[in-house]
Design an enzyme around this catalytic site. Sequence first.
Site, mmCIF file in Angstrom:
data_model
loop_
_atom_site.group_PDB
_atom_site.id
_atom_site.type_symbol
_atom_site.label_atom_id
_atom_site.label_comp_id
_atom_site.label_asym_id
_atom_site.label_seq_id
_atom_site.Cartn_x
_atom_site.Cartn_y
_atom_site.Cartn_z
ATOM 1 N N THR A 134 0.384 4.715 5.023
ATOM 2 C CA THR A 134 -0.250 3.569 5.696
ATOM 3 C C THR A 134 0.813 2.576 6.150
ATOM 4 O O THR A 134 0.693 1.973 7.218
ATOM 5 C CB THR A 134 -1.288 2.886 4.778
ATOM 6 O OG1 THR A 134 -2.155 3.878 4.259
ATOM 7 C CG2 THR A 134 -2.108 1.859 5.527
ATOM 8 N N GLY A 135 1.874 2.409 5.354
ATOM 9 C CA GLY A 135 2.972 1.513 5.744
ATOM 10 C C GLY A 135 3.552 1.916 7.102
ATOM 11 O O GLY A 135 3.853 1.062 7.945
ATOM 12 N N CYS B 175 2.778 0.474 -8.740
ATOM 13 C CA CYS B 175 3.691 1.043 -7.742
ATOM 14 C C CYS B 175 5.008 1.446 -8.382
ATOM 15 O O CYS B 175 5.526 2.533 -8.141
ATOM 16 C CB CYS B 175 3.922 0.032 -6.630
ATOM 17 S SG CYS B 175 4.397 -1.596 -7.231
ATOM 18 N N GLU C 235 5.631 -3.214 1.203
ATOM 19 C CA GLU C 235 5.815 -2.903 -0.222
ATOM 20 C C GLU C 235 5.024 -1.631 -0.483
ATOM 21 O O GLU C 235 3.796 -1.666 -0.575
ATOM 22 C CB GLU C 235 5.291 -4.061 -1.091
ATOM 23 C CG GLU C 235 6.062 -5.354 -0.933
ATOM 24 C CD GLU C 235 7.472 -5.276 -1.508
ATOM 25 O OE1 GLU C 235 7.791 -4.319 -2.237
ATOM 26 O OE2 GLU C 235 8.265 -6.182 -1.213
ATOM 27 N N GLY D 292 0.836 -1.199 0.000
ATOM 28 C CA GLY D 292 0.000 0.000 0.000
ATOM 29 C C GLY D 292 0.867 1.243 0.000
ATOM 30 O O GLY D 292 2.026 1.214 -0.427
ATOM 31 N N SER D 293 0.312 2.315 0.536
ATOM 32 C CA SER D 293 1.001 3.606 0.451
ATOM 33 C C SER D 293 2.041 3.760 1.574
ATOM 34 O O SER D 293 1.976 3.067 2.594
ATOM 35 C CB SER D 293 -0.026 4.728 0.551
ATOM 36 O OG SER D 293 -0.630 4.681 1.822
HETATM 37 P P1 NAD Z 1 -3.529 2.221 1.302
HETATM 38 O O1 NAD Z 1 -2.224 2.257 1.964
HETATM 39 O O2 NAD Z 1 -4.516 3.292 1.581
HETATM 40 O O3 NAD Z 1 -4.321 0.858 1.552
HETATM 41 C C1 NAD Z 1 -3.736 -0.398 1.390
HETATM 42 C C2 NAD Z 1 -4.367 -1.394 2.354
HETATM 43 O O4 NAD Z 1 -4.113 -0.997 3.701
HETATM 44 C C3 NAD Z 1 -5.882 -1.525 2.260
HETATM 45 O O5 NAD Z 1 -6.228 -2.889 2.378
HETATM 46 C C4 NAD Z 1 -6.378 -0.736 3.452
HETATM 47 O O6 NAD Z 1 -7.669 -1.113 3.907
HETATM 48 C C5 NAD Z 1 -5.316 -1.027 4.467
HETATM 49 N N1 NAD Z 1 -5.168 -0.050 5.558
HETATM 50 C C6 NAD Z 1 -5.478 1.266 5.561
HETATM 51 N N2 NAD Z 1 -5.157 1.825 6.738
HETATM 52 C C7 NAD Z 1 -4.608 0.853 7.497
HETATM 53 C C8 NAD Z 1 -4.035 0.819 8.793
HETATM 54 N N3 NAD Z 1 -3.978 1.910 9.570
HETATM 55 N N4 NAD Z 1 -3.527 -0.349 9.240
HETATM 56 C C9 NAD Z 1 -3.544 -1.466 8.467
HETATM 57 N N5 NAD Z 1 -4.078 -1.493 7.226
HETATM 58 C C10 NAD Z 1 -4.598 -0.346 6.745
HETATM 59 O O7 NAD Z 1 -3.163 2.112 -0.224
HETATM 60 P P2 NAD Z 1 -3.641 3.014 -1.416
HETATM 61 O O8 NAD Z 1 -3.131 4.387 -1.218
HETATM 62 O O9 NAD Z 1 -5.068 2.792 -1.657
HETATM 63 O O10 NAD Z 1 -2.781 2.268 -2.573
HETATM 64 C C11 NAD Z 1 -1.907 2.868 -3.422
HETATM 65 C C12 NAD Z 1 -0.481 2.773 -2.932
HETATM 66 O O11 NAD Z 1 -0.021 1.413 -2.932
HETATM 67 C C13 NAD Z 1 0.467 3.503 -3.858
HETATM 68 O O12 NAD Z 1 1.350 4.273 -3.085
HETATM 69 C C14 NAD Z 1 1.216 2.384 -4.565
HETATM 70 O O13 NAD Z 1 2.482 2.759 -5.064
HETATM 71 C C15 NAD Z 1 1.285 1.358 -3.492
HETATM 72 N N6 NAD Z 1 1.587 0.015 -4.045
HETATM 73 C C16 NAD Z 1 2.808 -0.543 -3.781
HETATM 74 C C17 NAD Z 1 3.151 -1.782 -4.333
HETATM 75 C C18 NAD Z 1 4.496 -2.405 -4.079
HETATM 76 O O14 NAD Z 1 4.642 -3.608 -4.308
HETATM 77 N N7 NAD Z 1 5.494 -1.666 -3.631
HETATM 78 C C19 NAD Z 1 2.230 -2.447 -5.148
HETATM 79 C C20 NAD Z 1 0.992 -1.853 -5.383
HETATM 80 C C21 NAD Z 1 0.687 -0.608 -4.835
#
Ligand code: NAD
Length: 476
Positions: free
Chosen positions: A231-232, A283, A249, A227-228
Amino acid sequence: MTTLTPSTITAPQLTIDGRVCGSSRHLAVIDPSTGAPFIEVPAATPAQLDEAVAAATAAFPAWRATPLGDRQALVGRLGEVVRAHLDELALMVTMEQGKPLANARGEIGAALRQVDFFTGVSIETEVVRDDEAARVEVRREPLGVVGAITVWNYPVLTAMFKLVPALVAGNTVIVKPSPFTPVAVLRLGELFQDVLPPGVLQVLAGDDDLGRALAEHPGIRKISFTGSVPTGKKVMASASGTLKRVTLELGGNDAGIVLDDVDPAAVGADLFWAGFSNGGQVCAALKRLYVPESRFDAICEAITAEAATVVVGPGLQEGVKAGPVQNKPQLDRVRELTEGALAAGGEAFHTGEIPDGPGYWFPTTLIRGVAEGVPLVDEEPFGPVMPILTYRDVDEAVTRANDTEYGLGASVWSPDLDRATAVAERLEAGSVWVNQHPVVTATVPFGGAKQSGIGVESSLHGLLEYTAIKVINVKR
Ligand code: NAD
């Protein structure tokens, strides 16, 4: 045999302890090509998360004791199940994610390559000493219950990236897909119950709060998150309470540097697709392109030539090469970054066509006349827009490419492979590609440098992240 159409999709359910079950809570899933909900799926309650963790904990001893080859045989059968349901799963991915059906099938094909690779690996015990005084072995052991939290751009692939190696390594797994795209992954969970013992693999749909509960849960030993970056960081903080292992990731703002010896016509199409595959929602897409002044106009022309071939439309429509942006907040963000770049003096030198009517449509957009300091350049757009920047000398381009907290991927473009590789060595990223961008496969580790992540997925390196080292040290 019934023909598969969107109306034949029935809502898949949660899977807990080998059972398929509903919930008192629900998530409405939107078709991004209409902006309207097309299905409602159950969302797990906190009590259901506890049940799933208890089932995964109970299933762990027998699963870890199952010989590696037997676990791999069962994971191989998961691959067969996916192959047998490819049409159904691809339709679900197109409906919920928006991508063209051929690309949804391609996503599932890539997920199957994870199965093919991880069912063929071996996990070796390292013998670091074996003499008359002692025998010292370094073993790799599974961690326990793994929580896999995934994202909406490649719903099936990001889930399979995690669950396949985690299961092969002997862990039990709970997958939480993105609330924007839970459908195909819930269906995987249902299908996999016929193959795996109860509790070994469970899928719980839910919102961000369920993700947080998973990351905090004392019964879970590791979180693998995609994810982002923001959030990471939250996941890492939540995981710290019980010192869970994390693989993160995260996002990227990948730079590509074109060297001054390229033939623009030879690279134009590849440069375009480096940025715009999956509507730019990748990503490790190319997100900032640095071009020498001497080649700038010719490169812009060559990329435009490919951009002009792109038909944007609903993923089930014949001939469509790109779908909508997956969700409304992401569409708003792409709009805001693009409008900000134009307000800062940027020029949209190519703006593609989009369908009329509702849906999260954004035209394929190429922008020049901007530089660092403009959010479109400094931040990750994650959508169908890319800035193309000029540079005077390669040192300057490298400095500018590296001047970011992101470090997922990067690329260098030149027919002189030695020269390109020398530049690649100077770029700060988890993967640096030459004359391509991005390339992510089951056999090669993939992960981010700097704030783009912690750890890697794919390859034996990725598998070992689902294990802990245990030393057996015998005195003779
Ligand atoms: P996000 O971080 O908002 O959400 C991702 C997941 O995290 C969802 O399932 C969400 O419900 C969950 N989440 C949200 N808040 C949380 C918390 N506090 N604790 C635990 N889980 C939580 O992601 P997004 O912004 O919707 O996605 C886009 C991002 O993902 C972009 O930055 C993209 O580059 C990245 N991404 C990275 C990779 C990689 O392999 N490096 C691959 C695909 C996407």
